[in-house]
Write a protein that holds these residues in place. Structure first.
Motif, PDB file in Angstrom:
ATOM      1  N   PRO A   1       0.835  -1.210   0.000  1.00  0.00           N
ATOM      2  CA  PRO A   1       0.000   0.000   0.000  1.00  0.00           C
ATOM      3  C   PRO A   1       0.863   1.251   0.000  1.00  0.00           C
ATOM      4  O   PRO A   1       1.970   1.265   0.551  1.00  0.00           O
ATOM      5  CB  PRO A   1      -0.809  -0.136   1.302  1.00  0.00           C
ATOM      6  CG  PRO A   1      -0.745  -1.575   1.655  1.00  0.00           C
ATOM      7  CD  PRO A   1       0.563  -2.093   1.156  1.00  0.00           C
ATOM      8  N   ALA A   2       0.369   2.292  -0.630  1.00  0.00           N
ATOM      9  CA  ALA A   2       1.157   3.520  -0.739  1.00  0.00           C
ATOM     10  C   ALA A   2       1.476   4.133   0.612  1.00  0.00           C
ATOM     11  O   ALA A   2       2.486   4.827   0.768  1.00  0.00           O
ATOM     12  CB  ALA A   2       0.422   4.536  -1.613  1.00  0.00           C
ATOM     13  N   ASP A   3       0.609   3.904   1.594  1.00  0.00           N
ATOM     14  CA  ASP A   3       0.840   4.483   2.916  1.00  0.00           C
ATOM     15  C   ASP A   3       1.390   3.463   3.910  1.00  0.00           C
ATOM     16  O   ASP A   3       1.295   3.663   5.120  1.00  0.00           O
ATOM     17  CB  ASP A   3      -0.459   5.080   3.463  1.00  0.00           C
ATOM     18  CG  ASP A   3      -1.583   4.042   3.516  1.00  0.00           C
ATOM     19  OD1 ASP A   3      -1.399   2.929   2.978  1.00  0.00           O
ATOM     20  OD2 ASP A   3      -2.655   4.349   4.086  1.00  0.00           O
ATOM     21  N   ALA A   4       1.970   2.381   3.407  1.00  0.00           N
ATOM     22  CA  ALA A   4       2.562   1.386   4.311  1.00  0.00           C
ATOM     23  C   ALA A   4       3.722   2.013   5.068  1.00  0.00           C
ATOM     24  O   ALA A   4       4.462   2.848   4.523  1.00  0.00           O
ATOM     25  CB  ALA A   4       3.040   0.177   3.512  1.00  0.00           C
TER      26      ALA A   4
ATOM     27  N   ILE B   1      -5.544  -3.764  -4.279  1.00  0.00           N
ATOM     28  CA  ILE B   1      -4.839  -2.847  -5.177  1.00  0.00           C
ATOM     29  C   ILE B   1      -5.659  -1.575  -5.395  1.00  0.00           C
ATOM     30  O   ILE B   1      -5.122  -0.460  -5.374  1.00  0.00           O
ATOM     31  CB  ILE B   1      -4.533  -3.548  -6.512  1.00  0.00           C
ATOM     32  CG1 ILE B   1      -3.500  -4.658  -6.271  1.00  0.00           C
ATOM     33  CG2 ILE B   1      -4.017  -2.562  -7.536  1.00  0.00           C
ATOM     34  CD1 ILE B   1      -3.243  -5.534  -7.465  1.00  0.00           C
ATOM     35  N   ARG B   2      -6.954  -1.737  -5.606  1.00  0.00           N
ATOM     36  CA  ARG B   2      -7.804  -0.552  -5.763  1.00  0.00           C
ATOM     37  C   ARG B   2      -7.758   0.315  -4.508  1.00  0.00           C
ATOM     38  O   ARG B   2      -7.775   1.549  -4.579  1.00  0.00           O
ATOM     39  CB  ARG B   2      -9.245  -0.980  -6.054  1.00  0.00           C
ATOM     40  CG  ARG B   2      -9.426  -1.584  -7.443  1.00  0.00           C
ATOM     41  CD  ARG B   2     -10.887  -1.926  -7.700  1.00  0.00           C
ATOM     42  NE  ARG B   2     -11.043  -2.555  -9.006  1.00  0.00           N
ATOM     43  CZ  ARG B   2     -11.142  -1.912 -10.152  1.00  0.00           C
ATOM     44  NH1 ARG B   2     -11.106  -0.584 -10.145  1.00  0.00           N
ATOM     45  NH2 ARG B   2     -11.279  -2.558 -11.291  1.00  0.00           N
ATOM     46  N   GLY B   3      -7.721  -0.325  -3.364  1.00  0.00           N
ATOM     47  CA  GLY B   3      -7.622   0.443  -2.122  1.00  0.00           C
ATOM     48  C   GLY B   3      -6.319   1.213  -2.027  1.00  0.00           C
ATOM     49  O   GLY B   3      -6.284   2.367  -1.562  1.00  0.00           O
ATOM     50  N   MET B   4      -5.216   0.603  -2.499  1.00  0.00           N
ATOM     51  CA  MET B   4      -3.931   1.305  -2.476  1.00  0.00           C
ATOM     52  C   MET B   4      -3.966   2.526  -3.384  1.00  0.00           C
ATOM     53  O   MET B   4      -3.485   3.608  -3.023  1.00  0.00           O
ATOM     54  CB  MET B   4      -2.814   0.354  -2.913  1.00  0.00           C
ATOM     55  CG  MET B   4      -2.501  -0.748  -1.910  1.00  0.00           C
ATOM     56  SD  MET B   4      -1.006  -1.678  -2.317  1.00  0.00           S
ATOM     57  CE  MET B   4      -1.275  -2.094  -4.023  1.00  0.00           C
ATOM     58  N   VAL B   5      -4.533   2.364  -4.595  1.00  0.00           N
ATOM     59  CA  VAL B   5      -4.590   3.485  -5.528  1.00  0.00           C
ATOM     60  C   VAL B   5      -5.487   4.592  -4.981  1.00  0.00           C
ATOM     61  O   VAL B   5      -5.155   5.783  -5.061  1.00  0.00           O
ATOM     62  CB  VAL B   5      -5.086   3.001  -6.904  1.00  0.00           C
ATOM     63  CG1 VAL B   5      -5.241   4.187  -7.850  1.00  0.00           C
ATOM     64  CG2 VAL B   5      -4.122   1.991  -7.495  1.00  0.00           C
TER      65      VAL B   5
ATOM     66  N   GLY C   1      -6.094   5.190  -1.855  1.00  0.00           N
ATOM     67  CA  GLY C   1      -5.378   5.844  -0.751  1.00  0.00           C
ATOM     68  C   GLY C   1      -4.344   6.823  -1.244  1.00  0.00           C
ATOM     69  O   GLY C   1      -4.185   7.924  -0.686  1.00  0.00           O
ATOM     70  N   LEU C   2      -3.613   6.460  -2.324  1.00  0.00           N
ATOM     71  CA  LEU C   2      -2.639   7.381  -2.905  1.00  0.00           C
ATOM     72  C   LEU C   2      -3.337   8.631  -3.441  1.00  0.00           C
ATOM     73  O   LEU C   2      -2.859   9.757  -3.258  1.00  0.00           O
ATOM     74  CB  LEU C   2      -1.869   6.675  -4.020  1.00  0.00           C
ATOM     75  CG  LEU C   2      -0.866   7.520  -4.803  1.00  0.00           C
ATOM     76  CD1 LEU C   2       0.210   8.072  -3.883  1.00  0.00           C
ATOM     77  CD2 LEU C   2      -0.244   6.700  -5.928  1.00  0.00           C
ATOM     78  N   ASP C   3      -4.480   8.437  -4.096  1.00  0.00           N
ATOM     79  CA  ASP C   3      -5.226   9.563  -4.639  1.00  0.00           C
ATOM     80  C   ASP C   3      -5.665  10.506  -3.530  1.00  0.00           C
ATOM     81  O   ASP C   3      -5.517  11.741  -3.635  1.00  0.00           O
ATOM     82  CB  ASP C   3      -6.440   9.038  -5.410  1.00  0.00           C
ATOM     83  CG  ASP C   3      -7.085  10.119  -6.281  1.00  0.00           C
ATOM     84  OD1 ASP C   3      -6.797  11.308  -6.054  1.00  0.00           O
ATOM     85  OD2 ASP C   3      -7.875   9.774  -7.170  1.00  0.00           O
ATOM     86  N   GLN C   4      -6.184   9.963  -2.446  1.00  0.00           N
ATOM     87  CA  GLN C   4      -6.651  10.805  -1.334  1.00  0.00           C
ATOM     88  C   GLN C   4      -5.494  11.571  -0.707  1.00  0.00           C
ATOM     89  O   GLN C   4      -5.624  12.751  -0.359  1.00  0.00           O
ATOM     90  CB  GLN C   4      -7.350   9.944  -0.296  1.00  0.00           C
ATOM     91  CG  GLN C   4      -8.682   9.366  -0.774  1.00  0.00           C
ATOM     92  CD  GLN C   4      -9.271   8.405   0.232  1.00  0.00           C
ATOM     93  OE1 GLN C   4      -8.703   8.168   1.295  1.00  0.00           O
ATOM     94  NE2 GLN C   4     -10.431   7.833  -0.100  1.00  0.00           N
ATOM     95  N   ARG C   5      -4.357  10.912  -0.566  1.00  0.00           N
ATOM     96  CA  ARG C   5      -3.215  11.583   0.057  1.00  0.00           C
ATOM     97  C   ARG C   5      -2.699  12.714  -0.819  1.00  0.00           C
ATOM     98  O   ARG C   5      -2.352  13.798  -0.337  1.00  0.00           O
ATOM     99  CB  ARG C   5      -2.099  10.572   0.316  1.00  0.00           C
ATOM    100  CG  ARG C   5      -0.894  11.163   1.029  1.00  0.00           C
ATOM    101  CD  ARG C   5      -0.014  10.074   1.596  1.00  0.00           C
ATOM    102  NE  ARG C   5       0.480   9.195   0.545  1.00  0.00           N
ATOM    103  CZ  ARG C   5       1.528   9.481  -0.249  1.00  0.00           C
ATOM    104  NH1 ARG C   5       2.171  10.628  -0.107  1.00  0.00           N
ATOM    105  NH2 ARG C   5       1.929   8.626  -1.150  1.00  0.00           N
ATOM    106  N   LEU C   6      -2.629  12.490  -2.136  1.00  0.00           N
ATOM    107  CA  LEU C   6      -2.166  13.540  -3.030  1.00  0.00           C
ATOM    108  C   LEU C   6      -3.162  14.693  -3.092  1.00  0.00           C
ATOM    109  O   LEU C   6      -2.774  15.858  -3.193  1.00  0.00           O
ATOM    110  CB  LEU C   6      -1.940  12.966  -4.429  1.00  0.00           C
ATOM    111  CG  LEU C   6      -0.790  11.957  -4.565  1.00  0.00           C
ATOM    112  CD1 LEU C   6      -0.709  11.429  -5.979  1.00  0.00           C
ATOM    113  CD2 LEU C   6       0.532  12.582  -4.159  1.00  0.00           C
TER     114      LEU C   6
END
Length: 372
Positions: free
Chosen positions: A266-269, A305-309, A311-316
């Protein structure tokens, strides 16, 4: 701040109490001529007394022995009075000496606290946060409880050395306390008695790395390789195997392993910051997350994987990010087939990055988005 003010007042009071006598003005000498007049008065008194003794002796009122004793006593008193008045005329401490004393007092008053502060700054711990007595007592009780618990488990294992569960419980405690060699031995006993599992092998390898000051020794590599063979997606073995390749100077293998870890995480791991730093240090670029619709993936993996993407979108969207992170987001939406979201992410990246959006533009062209 209040405690330092209190310390300063206490120090000043103590120094003043010690140095005040040095600063006192001596008693002034007697006025000129007064000593001579007192001495003359005393001498005249005793001379009159001697004449009275002679007169009484001449009249026969005093026996010769009594007259002689009276003369001797009067002479002693006259001598004692002369010595006392002579002491009063001795030189006294003058104004220069008084000024020297006061200067010494002022120097000591300013120097002693300053020297104390310097010594405390050099050898003390002024940067430590304040800790109330209750917290210190609680910390002490916690430490004693932990030590007692460790001692109890160690006693139990000394009597029952085949208790693998006990070794497995004790090993991470040793590791947390910095007892690396003991942790390694405890993990070895747990592996011998309970068998190999991916978490157990990974923790054992990590203890070996900690005992080797961050280097990955051969025994740790074997443990990580064995753990990865049993569970290819395990994070800890892959991370340390990438570090081992970096340690050996195999940059390409290290980057490939770090990228595998980044693509499956995950992007926020919590470990992603170290992975990003390692890839950038070795001159690589972060890969996009794995496509959610790739053949062979389970529904669970696609959801992850969709959750990781997402999460990255929300963080950006909340705090912005680097060009590499925007590139990953645009490419991920493109691979997932969500072109509308990819185009929206591209527009946001242009607004956020300005002149630095070139890598994002390139990724957009790769997935077939027009670049006006």
């Amino acid at each position: 701040m209040a405690i330092w003010l209190l310390f300063a007042l206490m120090t000043g009071a103590a120094v003043f109490a010690l140095l005040w006598p040095l600063s006192r003005r001596p008693q002034p000498a007697m006025p000129d001529g007064s000593t001579d007049s007192v001495l003359a008065t005393e001498t005249g008194f005793y001379e009159d007394q001697l004449r009275d003794i002679e007169r009484d002796a001449g009249r026969g009122l005093l026996a010769p022995q009594e007259a002689e004793a009276a003369r001797a006593e009067a002479a002693r008193r006259l001598l004692r009075a002369s010595r006392t008045l002579g002491d009063a005329t001795a030189p006294r401490v003058g104004e220069p000496a008084l000024r020297h004393r006061r200067a010494a007092s002022a120097f000591a008053l300013s120097t002693v606290p300053l020297v104390a502060l310097i010594v405390y700054g050099l050898y003390g711990s002024p940067g430590l946060p304040a800790q109330p007595q209750a917290e210190r007592a609680a910390a002490g009780r916690t430490g004693r409880d932990l030590a007692a618990g460790i001692a109890q488990i160690e006693t139990h294992l000394a009597q029952h050395p085949e208790d693998g569960r006990g070794w497995e419980v004790l090993a991470p405690v040793y590791l947390r306390l910095g007892r690396m060699e003991d942790a390694v031995k405890a993990y070895e006993q747990a592996l011998r008695l309970l068998g190999d599992t991916t978490p157990r092998l990974s923790d054992y390898g990590e203890a070996l790395v900690a005992a080797s000051d961050g280097m990955v020794p051969e025994k740790a590599r074997k443990a990580f390789e064995k753990a990865r063979a049993a569970e290819p997606g395990a994070v800890k073995p892959l991370f340390y195997l990438a570090r081992a390749a970096e340690q050996d100077g195999d940059r390409d293998l290290a980057v490939a392993r770090y990228k595998d870890l980044a693509a499956s995480s995950p992007a926020d791991a919590p470990w992603m910051s170290m992975v990003r730093e390692s890839i950038e240090r070795l001159g690589g670029t972060l890969p996009a997350p794995a496509p959610a619709d790739r053949p062979g993936l389970t529904d669970e993996q696609r959801t992850a994987i969709r959750g990781m993407v997402a999460g990255l979108d929300q963080r950006l969207a909340a705090g912005g990010g680097t060009p590499e992170e925007w590139t990953r987001l645009v490419r991920s939406y493109g691979v997932m087939g969500e072109r509308d979201k990819a185009a929206e992410a591209l527009a946001r990246a242009r607004a956020a990055l300005g002149d630095k959006a070139a890598p994002v533009e390139a990724a957009a062209r790769e997935i077939g988005l027009a670049s006006p």
